[in-house]
Design a protein around this motif. Structure first.
Motif, mmCIF file in Angstrom:
data_model
loop_
_atom_site.group_PDB
_atom_site.id
_atom_site.type_symbol
_atom_site.label_atom_id
_atom_site.label_comp_id
_atom_site.label_asym_id
_atom_site.label_seq_id
_atom_site.Cartn_x
_atom_site.Cartn_y
_atom_site.Cartn_z
ATOM 1 N N PRO A 44 0.832 -1.200 0.000
ATOM 2 C CA PRO A 44 0.000 0.000 0.000
ATOM 3 C C PRO A 44 0.872 1.258 0.000
ATOM 4 N N ILE A 45 0.339 2.300 -0.596
ATOM 5 C CA ILE A 45 0.934 3.639 -0.503
ATOM 6 C C ILE A 45 -0.108 4.512 0.172
ATOM 7 N N GLU A 46 0.310 5.211 1.219
ATOM 8 C CA GLU A 46 -0.607 6.090 1.938
ATOM 9 C C GLU A 46 0.178 7.247 2.528
ATOM 10 N N ALA A 47 -0.378 8.442 2.380
ATOM 11 C CA ALA A 47 0.241 9.659 2.911
ATOM 12 C C ALA A 47 1.684 9.804 2.439
ATOM 13 N N GLY A 48 1.922 9.418 1.185
ATOM 14 C CA GLY A 48 3.242 9.579 0.601
ATOM 15 C C GLY A 48 4.282 8.577 1.062
ATOM 16 N N ARG A 49 3.848 7.524 1.748
ATOM 17 C CA ARG A 49 4.779 6.499 2.242
ATOM 18 C C ARG A 49 4.408 5.144 1.692
ATOM 19 N N PRO A 50 5.333 4.314 1.332
ATOM 20 C CA PRO A 50 6.767 4.544 1.246
ATOM 21 C C PRO A 50 7.087 5.582 0.167
ATOM 22 N N GLU A 51 7.998 6.453 0.497
ATOM 23 C CA GLU A 51 8.286 7.619 -0.327
ATOM 24 C C GLU A 51 8.746 7.265 -1.740
ATOM 25 N N ALA A 52 9.628 6.290 -1.883
ATOM 26 C CA ALA A 52 10.134 5.927 -3.216
ATOM 27 C C ALA A 52 8.990 5.463 -4.123
ATOM 28 N N TYR A 53 8.069 4.715 -3.583
ATOM 29 C CA TYR A 53 6.932 4.226 -4.367
ATOM 30 C C TYR A 53 5.977 5.368 -4.678
ATOM 31 N N ARG A 55 6.687 8.513 -5.005
ATOM 32 C CA ARG A 55 7.309 9.331 -6.067
ATOM 33 C C ARG A 55 7.175 8.644 -7.425
ATOM 34 N N ALA A 56 7.404 7.333 -7.465
ATOM 35 C CA ALA A 56 7.319 6.600 -8.734
ATOM 36 C C ALA A 56 5.911 6.663 -9.318
ATOM 37 N N VAL A 57 4.898 6.517 -8.459
ATOM 38 C CA VAL A 57 3.504 6.576 -8.907
ATOM 39 C C VAL A 57 3.111 8.013 -9.242
ATOM 40 N N GLY A 58 3.713 8.971 -8.549
ATOM 41 C CA GLY A 58 3.373 10.372 -8.759
ATOM 42 C C GLY A 58 2.193 10.818 -7.942
ATOM 43 N N SER A 59 1.955 10.122 -6.824
ATOM 44 C CA SER A 59 0.802 10.425 -5.979
ATOM 45 C C SER A 59 1.076 9.953 -4.550
ATOM 46 N N PRO A 60 0.562 10.690 -3.555
ATOM 47 C CA PRO A 60 0.741 10.253 -2.167
ATOM 48 C C PRO A 60 -0.200 9.122 -1.760
ATOM 49 N N GLY A 61 -1.097 8.734 -2.660
ATOM 50 C CA GLY A 61 -2.025 7.644 -2.332
ATOM 51 C C GLY A 61 -3.332 8.187 -1.816
ATOM 52 N N PRO A 62 -4.135 7.348 -1.247
ATOM 53 C CA PRO A 62 -3.899 5.930 -1.000
ATOM 54 C C PRO A 62 -4.045 5.103 -2.274
ATOM 55 N N HIS A 63 -3.108 4.162 -2.432
ATOM 56 C CA HIS A 63 -3.094 3.227 -3.557
ATOM 57 C C HIS A 63 -2.557 1.891 -3.071
ATOM 58 N N ALA A 95 8.958 -1.970 -13.154
ATOM 59 C CA ALA A 95 7.750 -1.206 -13.437
ATOM 60 C C ALA A 95 6.732 -1.511 -12.349
ATOM 61 N N GLY A 96 5.639 -0.794 -12.399
ATOM 62 C CA GLY A 96 4.590 -1.021 -11.418
ATOM 63 C C GLY A 96 3.230 -0.724 -11.996
ATOM 64 N N VAL A 97 2.245 -1.206 -11.268
ATOM 65 C CA VAL A 97 0.862 -0.993 -11.669
ATOM 66 C C VAL A 97 0.046 -0.717 -10.405
ATOM 67 N N VAL A 98 -0.854 0.242 -10.507
ATOM 68 C CA VAL A 98 -1.787 0.534 -9.425
ATOM 69 C C VAL A 98 -2.924 -0.481 -9.543
ATOM 70 N N ILE A 99 -3.195 -1.162 -8.442
ATOM 71 C CA ILE A 99 -4.259 -2.168 -8.424
ATOM 72 C C ILE A 99 -5.485 -1.569 -7.746
ATOM 73 N N ASP A 100 -6.629 -1.749 -8.390
ATOM 74 C CA ASP A 100 -7.889 -1.319 -7.800
ATOM 75 C C ASP A 100 -8.958 -2.335 -8.200
ATOM 76 N N ASP A 101 -10.193 -2.036 -7.905
ATOM 77 C CA ASP A 101 -11.273 -2.975 -8.200
ATOM 78 C C ASP A 101 -11.450 -3.248 -9.694
ATOM 79 N N ASP A 102 -10.920 -2.364 -10.540
ATOM 80 C CA ASP A 102 -11.092 -2.503 -11.988
ATOM 81 C C ASP A 102 -9.900 -3.143 -12.686
ATOM 82 N N VAL A 103 -8.927 -3.626 -11.925
ATOM 83 C CA VAL A 103 -7.718 -4.170 -12.535
ATOM 84 C C VAL A 103 -8.043 -5.421 -13.361
ATOM 85 N N ASP A 104 -7.303 -5.611 -14.421
ATOM 86 C CA ASP A 104 -7.441 -6.786 -15.292
ATOM 87 C C ASP A 104 -6.525 -7.876 -14.731
#
Length: 137
Positions: A44-53, A55-63, A95-104
């Protein structure tokens, strides 16, 4: 925020079907490895943590994100295929992918399998029934 257990279980079914793959708790989240090499990681990414992730996603989350390995030539196409994909700022093939309810989930299966095949010994890769690559990748 935690990674939903159902998502971890679904990723585990994909990853642990691969020869000699195993799952372990990572410093954040869960990871799947072969011969000591991580081929998929979910966290999980939340409130900008973990920071490296974050930054890579370009969002503080939650993701929730999954990182994986990809052929450097395919990495460009993967990260241009939609806003849910990102290139990690570490390694030349991460690379990475954001997973949500709509992920394939079939696409995640392909990514995890290809990531495994990049890191596993050739004798194990020969045992893998690789899914066909999705159109557009």
């Amino acid at each position: 925020m935690l990674v939903p257990e159902a998502w971890v279980e679904r990723l585990a079914r994909i990853a642990l079907a691969l020869p000699d793959a195993y799952q372990e708790e990572a410093w954040v989240g869960e990871r799947w490895r072969v011969r000591g090499r991580t081929f998929a990681d979910v966290l999980p990414i939340e409130a900008g943590r973990p920071e490296a992730y974050s930054r890579a996603v370009g969002s503080p989350g939650p993701h929730v994100v999954m990182t994986f390995r990809a052929d450097p030539e395919e990495l460009e196409a993967i990260t241009r295929s939609g806003p849910r994909y990102f290139r990690a700022r570490w390694g030349t093939d991460v690379a990475g992918v954001v997973i949500d309810d709509d992920v394939d989930w079939e696409e995640l299966r392909e990514l995890v399998t290809e990531s495994y095949c990049r890191l596993a010994p050739r004798k194990l890769v020969r045992l893998v029934d690789r899914p066909p690559v999705s159109p557009g990748r």
